[in-house]
Design a protein around this motif. Structure first.
Motif, PDB file in Angstrom:
ATOM      1  N   LEU A 170       0.981  -1.027   0.084  1.00  0.00           N
ATOM      2  CA  LEU A 170       0.042  -0.063  -0.017  1.00  0.00           C
ATOM      3  C   LEU A 170       1.082   1.036  -0.085  1.00  0.00           C
ATOM      4  CD1 LEU A 170      -2.976   1.052   0.288  1.00  0.00           C
ATOM      5  CD2 LEU A 170      -2.429   1.102   2.730  1.00  0.00           C
ATOM      6  N   ASP A 171       0.870   2.078  -1.106  1.00  0.00           N
ATOM      7  CA  ASP A 171       1.640   3.122  -1.318  1.00  0.00           C
ATOM      8  C   ASP A 171       1.215   4.526  -1.275  1.00  0.00           C
ATOM      9  OD1 ASP A 171       4.047   1.649  -1.243  1.00  0.00           O
ATOM     10  OD2 ASP A 171       3.775   0.971  -3.477  1.00  0.00           O
ATOM     11  N   PRO A 172       1.638   5.363  -0.869  1.00  0.00           N
ATOM     12  CA  PRO A 172       0.747   6.774  -1.170  1.00  0.00           C
ATOM     13  C   PRO A 172       0.645   7.213  -2.476  1.00  0.00           C
ATOM     14  CG  PRO A 172       2.741   6.990   0.487  1.00  0.00           C
ATOM     15  CD  PRO A 172       2.913   5.576  -0.056  1.00  0.00           C
ATOM     16  N   GLU A 173      -0.610   7.796  -2.726  1.00  0.00           N
ATOM     17  CA  GLU A 173      -0.718   8.253  -4.267  1.00  0.00           C
ATOM     18  C   GLU A 173      -1.586   9.352  -4.227  1.00  0.00           C
ATOM     19  OE1 GLU A 173      -1.977   6.152  -8.373  1.00  0.00           O
ATOM     20  OE2 GLU A 173      -3.686   6.165  -6.874  1.00  0.00           O
ATOM     21  N   GLY A 174      -1.103  10.720  -4.659  1.00  0.00           N
ATOM     22  CA  GLY A 174      -1.862  11.830  -4.412  1.00  0.00           C
ATOM     23  C   GLY A 174      -2.252  12.093  -2.989  1.00  0.00           C
ATOM     24  N   GLN A 175      -3.488  12.494  -2.730  1.00  0.00           N
ATOM     25  CA  GLN A 175      -4.046  12.437  -1.499  1.00  0.00           C
ATOM     26  C   GLN A 175      -4.549  11.341  -0.549  1.00  0.00           C
ATOM     27  OE1 GLN A 175      -3.935  15.334   0.100  1.00  0.00           O
ATOM     28  NE2 GLN A 175      -4.043  16.908  -1.269  1.00  0.00           N
ATOM     29  N   GLY A 176      -4.459  10.109  -1.243  1.00  0.00           N
ATOM     30  CA  GLY A 176      -4.628   8.897  -0.633  1.00  0.00           C
ATOM     31  C   GLY A 176      -3.633   7.984  -0.844  1.00  0.00           C
ATOM     32  N   PHE A 177      -4.204   6.652  -1.263  1.00  0.00           N
ATOM     33  CA  PHE A 177      -3.120   5.512  -1.218  1.00  0.00           C
ATOM     34  C   PHE A 177      -3.412   4.617  -2.372  1.00  0.00           C
ATOM     35  CE2 PHE A 177      -2.807   6.884   2.988  1.00  0.00           C
ATOM     36  CZ  PHE A 177      -1.675   6.691   3.483  1.00  0.00           C
ATOM     37  N   LYS A 178      -2.718   3.741  -2.779  1.00  0.00           N
ATOM     38  CA  LYS A 178      -2.922   2.901  -3.929  1.00  0.00           C
ATOM     39  C   LYS A 178      -2.159   1.579  -3.670  1.00  0.00           C
ATOM     40  CE  LYS A 178      -1.842   1.672  -8.739  1.00  0.00           C
ATOM     41  NZ  LYS A 178      -1.287   2.130 -10.020  1.00  0.00           N
ATOM     42  N   ILE A 179      -2.884   0.231  -3.938  1.00  0.00           N
ATOM     43  CA  ILE A 179      -2.189  -0.969  -3.719  1.00  0.00           C
ATOM     44  C   ILE A 179      -1.411  -0.912  -5.117  1.00  0.00           C
ATOM     45  CG2 ILE A 179      -2.417  -3.404  -3.801  1.00  0.00           C
ATOM     46  CD1 ILE A 179      -5.039  -3.048  -2.009  1.00  0.00           C
ATOM     47  N   SER A 180      -0.328  -1.034  -4.804  1.00  0.00           N
ATOM     48  CA  SER A 180       0.840  -1.033  -6.119  1.00  0.00           C
ATOM     49  C   SER A 180       1.322  -2.360  -6.585  1.00  0.00           C
ATOM     50  CB  SER A 180       1.897   0.113  -6.009  1.00  0.00           C
ATOM     51  OG  SER A 180       2.732  -0.406  -4.527  1.00  0.00           O
ATOM     52  N   ARG A 181       1.352  -3.421  -5.423  1.00  0.00           N
ATOM     53  CA  ARG A 181       1.992  -4.541  -5.765  1.00  0.00           C
ATOM     54  C   ARG A 181       1.442  -5.686  -4.833  1.00  0.00           C
ATOM     55  NH1 ARG A 181       7.784  -6.547  -4.444  1.00  0.00           N
ATOM     56  NH2 ARG A 181       8.322  -7.703  -6.201  1.00  0.00           N
ATOM     57  N   SER A 182       1.150  -7.099  -5.473  1.00  0.00           N
ATOM     58  CA  SER A 182       1.302  -8.320  -4.693  1.00  0.00           C
ATOM     59  C   SER A 182       2.203  -9.011  -5.368  1.00  0.00           C
ATOM     60  CB  SER A 182      -0.213  -8.692  -4.925  1.00  0.00           C
ATOM     61  OG  SER A 182      -0.370  -9.973  -4.309  1.00  0.00           O
ATOM     62  N   PHE A 217      -6.724  -7.290  -9.776  1.00  0.00           N
ATOM     63  CA  PHE A 217      -5.630  -6.260  -9.439  1.00  0.00           C
ATOM     64  C   PHE A 217      -5.378  -5.360 -10.577  1.00  0.00           C
ATOM     65  CE2 PHE A 217      -4.409  -9.214  -6.145  1.00  0.00           C
ATOM     66  CZ  PHE A 217      -4.337  -8.187  -5.009  1.00  0.00           C
ATOM     67  N   ASN A 218      -5.186  -3.937 -10.200  1.00  0.00           N
ATOM     68  CA  ASN A 218      -4.706  -3.110 -11.147  1.00  0.00           C
ATOM     69  C   ASN A 218      -3.532  -2.648 -10.724  1.00  0.00           C
ATOM     70  OD1 ASN A 218      -4.363  -1.111 -13.173  1.00  0.00           O
ATOM     71  ND2 ASN A 218      -5.502   0.388 -12.017  1.00  0.00           N
ATOM     72  N   ALA A 219      -2.405  -3.777 -10.443  1.00  0.00           N
ATOM     73  CA  ALA A 219      -1.199  -3.624  -9.873  1.00  0.00           C
ATOM     74  C   ALA A 219      -0.174  -4.497 -10.588  1.00  0.00           C
ATOM     75  CB  ALA A 219      -1.402  -3.672  -8.347  1.00  0.00           C
ATOM     76  N   GLU A 220       1.076  -4.272  -9.904  1.00  0.00           N
ATOM     77  CA  GLU A 220       2.194  -5.117 -10.312  1.00  0.00           C
ATOM     78  C   GLU A 220       1.813  -6.699  -9.558  1.00  0.00           C
ATOM     79  OE1 GLU A 220       6.960  -5.745 -10.490  1.00  0.00           O
ATOM     80  OE2 GLU A 220       5.916  -4.072  -9.252  1.00  0.00           O
ATOM     81  N   ILE A 221       2.144  -7.683 -10.264  1.00  0.00           N
ATOM     82  CA  ILE A 221       2.137  -9.108  -9.581  1.00  0.00           C
ATOM     83  C   ILE A 221       3.152  -9.722  -9.875  1.00  0.00           C
ATOM     84  CG2 ILE A 221       0.752 -11.342  -9.437  1.00  0.00           C
ATOM     85  CD1 ILE A 221      -1.725  -9.912 -10.422  1.00  0.00           C
TER      86      ILE A 221
END
Length: 140
Positions: A84-96, A129-133
């Motif tokens: 879970l990484d910061p993104e703008g004002q919020g966060f994003k799940i970037s990787r599993s 997922f819209n994240a790197e796996i």
């Protein structure tokens, strides 16, 4: 097939708290809060549940891939680490990041890699997922 869960939240984002309940009853008013998500207070958080879902889905998908190929695993053990990484004002799940250890009698490395990759690509949670796996797989 439809699976359901319910979240209840009371208070503000940082100072409030909530609970999660699943229709199966496995989670029954399980606490979650800012502290269970961003610190180490006892309870759960969405990313931990997503990691469990991804590990479970991938591992079962691999069991089916192996069965279809004529192999019976002794044990498949998968850890999923969700970032879970910061993104703008919020966060994003970037990787599993999936880490698999498998005991499968009679299975060669090339076939193992092919089946594990197919399981990762075809697991319904991976498709969500819209994240790197990533997948690190060890065959014992």
């Amino acid at each position: 097939m439809i699976r359901k869960a319910r979240a209840v939240w009371r208070g503000t984002g940082r100072d409030g708290d909530g609970d999660l309940t699943t229709d199966s009853g496995v989670l029954a008013e399980t606490p979650y809060s800012f502290k269970t998500r961003f610190e180490n207070e006892k309870g759960t958080n969405p990313e931990e549940l997503i990691a469990a879902a991804h590990a479970g889905c991938f591992t079962m998908a691999l069991a089916f891939q192996l069965q279809l190929a004529g192999y019976a695993p002794t044990e498949l053990s998968t850890q999923a680490a969700v970032s879970l990484d910061p993104e703008g004002q919020g966060f994003k799940i970037s990787r599993s990041a999936l880490t698999l250890t498998a005991e499968v009698p009679g299975l060669d490395r090339e076939t193992f890699d092919k089946l594990a990759e197919a399981a990762e690509k075809n697991c319904p949670v991976s498709k969500l997922f819209n994240a790197e796996i990533t997948l690190e797989a060890t065959l014992k």
